[in-house]
Scaffold this motif. Structure first.
Motif, PDB file in Angstrom:
ATOM      1  N   SER A   1      37.725  68.901  83.849  1.00 44.51           N
ATOM      2  CA  SER A   1      38.743  68.109  83.148  1.00 44.51           C
ATOM      3  C   SER A   1      38.885  68.570  81.702  1.00 44.51           C
ATOM      4  N   TRP A   2      37.755  68.854  81.056  1.00 49.64           N
ATOM      5  CA  TRP A   2      37.786  69.299  79.660  1.00 49.64           C
ATOM      6  C   TRP A   2      38.356  70.711  79.545  1.00 49.64           C
TER       7      TRP A   2
ATOM      8  N   GLN B   1      44.622  64.924  93.651  1.00 47.77           N
ATOM      9  CA  GLN B   1      45.458  65.677  92.714  1.00 47.77           C
ATOM     10  C   GLN B   1      46.194  64.687  91.805  1.00 47.77           C
TER      11      GLN B   1
ATOM     12  N   ALA C   1      40.302  72.223  81.525  1.00 43.84           N
ATOM     13  CA  ALA C   1      41.723  72.245  81.881  1.00 43.84           C
ATOM     14  C   ALA C   1      42.598  71.641  80.793  1.00 43.84           C
ATOM     15  N   LYS C   2      41.937  71.127  79.739  1.00 45.23           N
ATOM     16  CA  LYS C   2      42.662  70.476  78.635  1.00 45.23           C
ATOM     17  C   LYS C   2      43.513  69.304  79.129  1.00 45.23           C
ATOM     18  N   ASP C   3      42.941  68.524  80.062  1.00 42.85           N
ATOM     19  CA  ASP C   3      43.640  67.324  80.525  1.00 42.85           C
ATOM     20  C   ASP C   3      44.005  66.463  79.322  1.00 42.85           C
TER      21      ASP C   3
ATOM     22  N   PRO D   1      41.799  60.932  80.589  1.00 37.60           N
ATOM     23  CA  PRO D   1      41.202  61.932  81.468  1.00 37.60           C
ATOM     24  C   PRO D   1      39.701  61.704  81.635  1.00 37.60           C
TER      25      PRO D   1
ATOM     26  N   HIS E   1      44.993  63.599  76.558  1.00 34.62           N
ATOM     27  CA  HIS E   1      44.519  62.250  76.254  1.00 34.62           C
ATOM     28  C   HIS E   1      45.596  61.515  75.469  1.00 34.62           C
TER      29      HIS E   1
ATOM     30  N   ARG F   1      46.600  63.150  87.886  1.00 31.16           N
ATOM     31  CA  ARG F   1      46.345  63.276  86.449  1.00 31.16           C
ATOM     32  C   ARG F   1      46.071  61.887  85.900  1.00 31.16           C
TER      33      ARG F   1
END
Length: 382
Positions: free
Chosen positions: A90-91, A249, A93-95, A255, A97, A251
């Motif tokens: 998650s980090w 899948q 992938a730059k999900d 995150p 915030h 988002r």
């Protein structure tokens, strides 16, 4: 910084209920309180609160890579091992915030002291972004406030801008637990902002989330590709559908990597990396030792003051019961909340994206701020 008595607006309760603020009173006790307000100077806001908020936010973000790359740190934060890879993914992938809130002890002079980060499911959002701004406009119009009074409050505008820039999948779902009126009010507010930003939004009760072949779905079996959930990650990871989080899948907002920053263990990690920073308090993972001049013992995953133990410099002991007894603890040096009359005052400072976005004020008759603490508006006046 000072506390100023004020005349409440006539009929404000009826107005509150007409705009969805049905949780203005809890168990007959006021939650929203406009019998007084707090007054700040522009210098206090900009130098003592806004600038440190953005600096501390960046320091916290800079810690995430350190944590996801270090199993010992993940263990210290009590992150379940089966989710370590997912947090890392998650980090990396730059999900994106959305928002968070820092809580400060600040009396109007000297550096504000960071007490904790509420970076997963912070509440008091509606009261801050909408209701206290309407209070300001109404009271200026009624002549109850000095002309020229302003407010540190760009929260709603920044949230709308963020929703328009996040490129979220649509329809985008918003979820909260069924029994919480406050959570539903907060989610309704965020949904309304997202709608104004052009998103196609739907509400679903958290208990109605389903699973088909490892994908989160709604009641009609449609896949949920985007979900804002006002429900803590540490609870999500314990639910029956927790394995679906690894395969779905979806988002999530916030995150999964935000579970690191909403954990009280971030406080000793910040202190380790930035020892002596003027806005930080000495903090350590709990080893049974004590700190001089008073200390606070906090569970890693506690909320709303639950399970807090506090000892003042003169030996006065306070304790708040609660359900958070199954994780580790930290100890933090006590920065006692300032007292105005009989009220201990806590300042919450909001971040949207990576920018400071406003403040909110909570009052309690105890040094421990709880879910029953009152919310008071504020102004800026030079």
């Amino acid at each position: 910084m000072k506390r100023v008595n004020s005349n409440p607006r006539p009929g404000w309760k009826a107005f509150a209920e007409s705009v969805g603020f049905s949780f203005h009173t809890f168990d007959g006790e006021p939650y929203w309180d406009e019998s007084a307000y707090y007054q700040f100077s522009m210098q206090q806001i900009e130098q003592d609160l806004e600038d440190p908020t953005e600096q501390l936010h960046q320091m916290a973000l800079d810690l995430v890579e350190d944590i996801v790359s270090d199993e010992q740190k993940l263990q210290q934060l009590a992150i379940p091992p089966q989710f370590w890879d997912a947090v890392l993914a998650s980090w990396r992938a730059k999900d994106p915030h959305l928002y968070g809130r820092m809580d400060f002890s600040y009396n109007g002079s000297g550096p504000a002291k960071l007490l904790e980060l509420n970076y997963d499911t912070p509440t008091s959002l509606y009261e801050t972004g909408f209701f206290q701004w309407v209070w300001l406009e109404d009271q200026l119009m009624r002549g109850e406030l000095p002309q020229g009074a302003d407010q540190f409050n760009s929260l709603q505008d920044k949230l709308q801008q963020a929703f328009s820039e996040l490129s979220l999948p649509q329809p985008f779902y918003f979820a909260s637990v069924t029994e919480s009126i406050e959570d539903k009010g907060t989610v309704d507010y965020l949904m309304d902002i997202a709608l104004q930003a052009g998103l196609n939004c739907r509400y679903i009760q958290l208990e109605q989330l389903g699973d088909i072949d490892g994908q989160l779905v709604d009641l009609d079996g449609f896949p949920i590709h985007g979900l804002f959930k006002l429900y803590p990650w540490e609870f999500m990871l314990q639910e029956d559908f927790n394995n679906t989080i690894l395969t779905s899948q979806t988002r999530f907002i916030e995150p999964l990597w935000k579970c690191l920053l909403s954990n009280k263990g971030i406080l000793p990690l910040l202190w380790q990396k930035h020892q002596g920073h003027p806005n930080l308090l000495p903090a350590f993972f709990d080893d049974g030792s004590t700190l001089q001049n008073g200390w606070v013992r906090k569970p890693l995953l506690s909320r709303e003051g639950a399970n807090i133990q506090l000892v003042t410099a003169d030996g006065q002991a306070l304790q708040q019961d609660g359900p958070y007894t199954d994780s580790g603890f930290i100890r933090q040096q006590l920065a006692a909340l300032p007292k105005f009359g009989n009220n201990y005052t806590l300042i919450g400072s909001w971040v949207v994206g990576d920018s400071a976005a406003g403040i909110c004020i909570r009052e309690d008759n105890s040094l421990i701020t709880k879910d029953s603490s009152r919310f008071l508006p504020h102004i800026i006046l030079d």
